[in-house]
Design a protein around this motif. Structure first.
Motif: not given
Length: 235
Positions: A157-161, A179-186, A202-206, A229-235
């Motif tokens: 959601n590019t309005e709320t980032m 499920y065990d969940i891990k989210i990484l930023e850089n 819950d929604p996460i700021q990007f 696993t899934r890797s991606f770049k934020a728009p």
């Protein structure tokens, strides 16, 4: 006399033109500049076969060993990729890995097991890992099937980032999953949870242009698990 003077003037004029036309450089047109070498990383590979989250239907018998089958793997071409590394996992253990320049392979695997697989695109500038897929080989399982690797979805959601991350897990035995969940930023962990029975966080700021990765470990009631696993770049 005037005629001789006119002829002399004409000769001088012609010589001036010749000198001007020859004095404009060092030997004609300059060659075009060499193109700058590309340093693009390869794009991500998309796997096509075996079909994600399903029993494998594209296989061959192994005549010398009825406990094994030959499984066909296919993937799409990735832009800028020179080679592709196929890895097959059972749980957290790698059971096969090999490099290919083409877009297909056959791998001998045990019957009645759930495996995950991914393809990494490679060139001289680096590697780009692909998403994780899973399948079950034909045959009667020894014990209980491991869960299929969760299929991860990401929406921005590019309005709320904010980004929304969800997943779909399944199991050939219809066992209840956590499920065990891990989210990484850089490569820095920004969220880590274990034993979750929901299929969304819950929604996460990007941040624009930043690299993210999501790892989901799907676990059944028999202690079996698979890693997605899934890797991606934020728009």
């Amino acid at each position: 006399m005037k005629t001789m003077k006119s002829i002399a003037q004409m000769i001088c004029f012609c010589m001036t033109l010749i000198l001007c036309s020859c004095g404009g450089g060092s030997g004609g047109e300059q060659p075009p500049p060499e193109p700058e070498p590309s340093n693009d990383l390869p794009l991500k590979v998309t796997g096509t076969l075996p079909v994600n989250g399903e029993p494998c239907s594209d296989y061959e018998e192994v005549p010398s060993d009825d406990s094994m089958v030959l499984i066909a793997f296919n993937w799409n071409e990735a832009q800028f990729a020179d080679n592709y590394e196929l890895a097959v996992m059972e749980g957290s253990s790698e059971v096969f890995s090999n490099m290919y320049s083409n877009l297909e392979a056959q791998v001998e695997l045990q019957r009645g097991k759930t495996y995950t697989w991914s393809v990494t695109a490679i060139n001289e500038f680096g590697k780009t890992p692909g998403n994780t897929y899973s399948f079950t080989t034909p045959g009667i399982p020894v014990g209980n099937y491991a869960p299929y690797a969760a299929e991860i979805s990401v929406a921005f959601n590019t309005e709320t980032m904010e980004m929304s991350i969800s997943w779909v897990g399944s199991d050939e035995d219809d066992d209840a999953l956590t499920y065990d969940i891990k989210i990484l930023e850089n490569e820095n962990i920004i969220l880590e949870e274990t034993g979750v029975d929901a299929n969304i966080v819950d929604p996460i700021q990007f941040i624009d242009g930043v690299d993210y990765s999501v790892e989901i470990i799907s676990k059944d009631t028999s202690g079996n698990f698979s890693i997605s696993t899934r890797s991606f770049k934020a728009p």
